[in-house]
Design a protein around this motif. Structure first.
Motif, short mmCIF file in Angstrom:
data_model
loop_
_atom_site.label_atom_id
_atom_site.label_comp_id
_atom_site.label_asym_id
_atom_site.label_seq_id
_atom_site.Cartn_x
_atom_site.Cartn_y
_atom_site.Cartn_z
N GLU A 196 0.76 -1.42 -0.07
CA GLU A 196 0.11 0.23 0.09
C GLU A 196 0.89 1.38 -0.15
O GLU A 196 0.67 2.17 -0.73
CB GLU A 196 -0.76 -0.05 1.23
CG GLU A 196 -1.82 1.24 1.33
CD GLU A 196 -3.03 0.85 2.30
OE1 GLU A 196 -2.84 0.23 3.29
OE2 GLU A 196 -3.89 1.81 2.75
N THR B 2 -0.56 -3.55 -9.15
CA THR B 2 0.37 -3.05 -10.00
C THR B 2 1.84 -3.66 -9.37
O THR B 2 2.92 -4.02 -9.69
CB THR B 2 0.70 -1.71 -10.62
OG1 THR B 2 -0.80 -1.69 -11.25
CG2 THR B 2 1.83 -1.72 -11.57
N ALA C 134 2.75 1.61 -3.46
CA ALA C 134 1.67 2.28 -4.31
C ALA C 134 1.36 3.63 -4.30
O ALA C 134 1.17 4.35 -5.27
CB ALA C 134 -0.04 1.46 -4.02
N SER C 135 1.49 4.09 -3.00
CA SER C 135 1.24 5.64 -2.80
C SER C 135 2.32 6.23 -3.17
O SER C 135 2.37 7.27 -4.03
CB SER C 135 0.98 5.69 -1.37
OG SER C 135 1.14 7.18 -0.85
N CYS D 265 0.31 4.10 -8.27
CA CYS D 265 -0.17 3.01 -8.92
C CYS D 265 -0.91 2.19 -8.06
O CYS D 265 -0.90 2.14 -6.78
CB CYS D 265 0.90 2.35 -9.69
SG CYS D 265 2.03 1.56 -8.50
N PRO D 266 -1.68 1.50 -8.68
CA PRO D 266 -2.72 0.35 -7.81
C PRO D 266 -1.60 -0.83 -6.96
O PRO D 266 -0.68 -0.85 -7.62
CB PRO D 266 -3.44 -0.22 -9.09
CG PRO D 266 -3.42 0.66 -10.15
CD PRO D 266 -2.16 1.20 -10.15
N ILE D 267 -2.42 -1.07 -6.12
CA ILE D 267 -1.61 -2.02 -5.30
C ILE D 267 -1.24 -3.56 -6.21
O ILE D 267 -0.28 -3.92 -5.95
CB ILE D 267 -2.34 -2.68 -4.15
CG1 ILE D 267 -2.44 -1.39 -3.24
CG2 ILE D 267 -1.97 -3.66 -3.42
CD1 ILE D 267 -3.02 -1.57 -1.78
#
Lengths: 162, 199
Positions: free
Chosen positions: B159, B171, B162-163, B167-169
């Motif tokens: 998480e 990914t 991703a932040s 990008c999405p988790i």
């Protein structure tokens, strides 16, 4: 499945998925190799200079000659671990229950068989071990060795940052 | 499932007689344990022997492990006492006494201050592995390199990565996996060569 192993070792899988991957790791040699490689990569990236050390095969060979551990032990939930009174109450309840069963079998049957003999020798015992802060899990695990080899307790417990 | 939960699962399986579950714990912790033991034991072969012995002792004591501490904390205590017993049995003292541990039971990383106690063969293999991994990381596409670095070296969660990478988790999950596979592909020939070596 390899991607699931990657997520598992990062602690990023849900319980059911994680248990499925652990089951697959039990059955699949190639997947265990993946587990091994990924952990090696992590250690190397973190600069562990002993990256080449690998005792897995030697330990596995030794374990093959060891008696299989068959000691299922229900892990105490955190709520019980952190409340010695609860654990003590459970221990007391278990002891009373055990004594009651032994007494019932002894008096009710009047048997001279195995259960009767057990009742004759019965002493109060604690079926659940109460947890207290004074107990050191390492010494609980090594009391025999400590006694035989005269090991002096060395605390490497909670660390300097606390 | 957290890292500690995974260890707990593996311990419980080993306690039920599943030796392969314990093998996974060995594979996971052997180098971290040996790094700790290298603070006490000088010779590289001795480190290997003590590491192995510590795992055997841990297995024998596994039935008494109740999860009140993290598995690796428990394992490290066994390792340290195994090392001390080894040194005592051989009439030796730890070659470094200034160990300081963090809450995970690991010592501070003072490897740069350690004398070079490895045998030439051991040192060569260590360098080859570290060099191969680092070179493989350098060759990764930037997004894979960033993801694996944030995960393995900085310890960020998916998480958090991703932040950082916006990008999405999912990914992140994929990038870390692809990075590991790319590095492993370059590492495998070296590991195959090393299989018949002691180290």
């Amino acid at each position: 499945m390899k991607e699931s192993v990657s997520s598992l070792m990062d602690g990023e899988l849900g319980r059911s998925d994680a248990e499925q991957v652990l089951l697959s790791l039990k059955e699949d040699d190639a997947l265990r190799t993946t587990w091994h490689e990924y952990h090696l990569i992590g250690d190397a990236l973190r600069g562990n200079r002993l990256a080449a050390l690998d005792v897995t095969r030697r330990v596995s060979a030794r374990l093959a000659t060891e008696p299989t551990v068959l000691a299922p032990r229900r892990w105490l939930p955190h709520t019980v671990r952190s409340h010695p009174r609860t654990a003590g109450a459970l221990a007391l309840a278990a002891s009373v229950s055990f004594a009651a069963v032994v007494a019932w079998q002894s008096l009710g049957n009047g048997s001279t068989g195995a259960m009767g003999m057990m009742a004759d020798r019965a002493v109060p015992v604690s079926a659940v071990h109460a947890v207290s802060d004074s107990e050191d899990p390492y010494f609980l695990a090594h009391q025999e060795m400590a006694a035989e080899q005269d090991i002096v307790k060395v605390s490497y417990g909670n660390g300097a940052r606390r | 499932m957290s890292d500690r939960d995974i260890d707990q699962q593996l311990v419980e399986r080993a306690q039920r007689g599943e030796k392969r579950a314990f093998d996974l714990l060995v594979s996971k912790y052997q180098r971290r344990l040996s790094r700790l033991l290298s603070r006490f034991v000088r010779d590289s072969h001795d480190i290997e022997d003590v590491t192995q012995e510590a795992f055997i002792k841990a297995y024998r004591a596994l039935s008494s492990f109740r999860g009140e501490s993290a598995f690796y904390t428990w394992l490290y205590r066994i390792g340290i006492n195994t090392a001390k017993n080894f040194l005592s049995a051989n009439g030796r003292r730890p070659f470094m006494q200034s160990e300081v541990e963090d809450e995970d039971g690991e010592t501070f990383d003072m490897t740069s201050q350690l004398p070079d106690y490895h045998t030439p063969e051991t040192e060569l293999m260590n360098k080859e592995i570290l060099g191969t991994v680092n070179a493989a990381v350098e060759r990764l596409p930037e997004e894979l390199r960033t993801a694996i670095t944030l995960r393995e070296m900085d310890g960020l969660s998916y998480e958090e990565i991703a932040s950082v990478m916006d990008c999405p988790i999912g990914t992140v999950r994929s990038r870390i996996f692809r990075a590991r596979e790319a590095i492993a592909a370059e590492l495998r020939p070296l590991l195959d060569t090393a299989k018949n070596r002691r180290w």
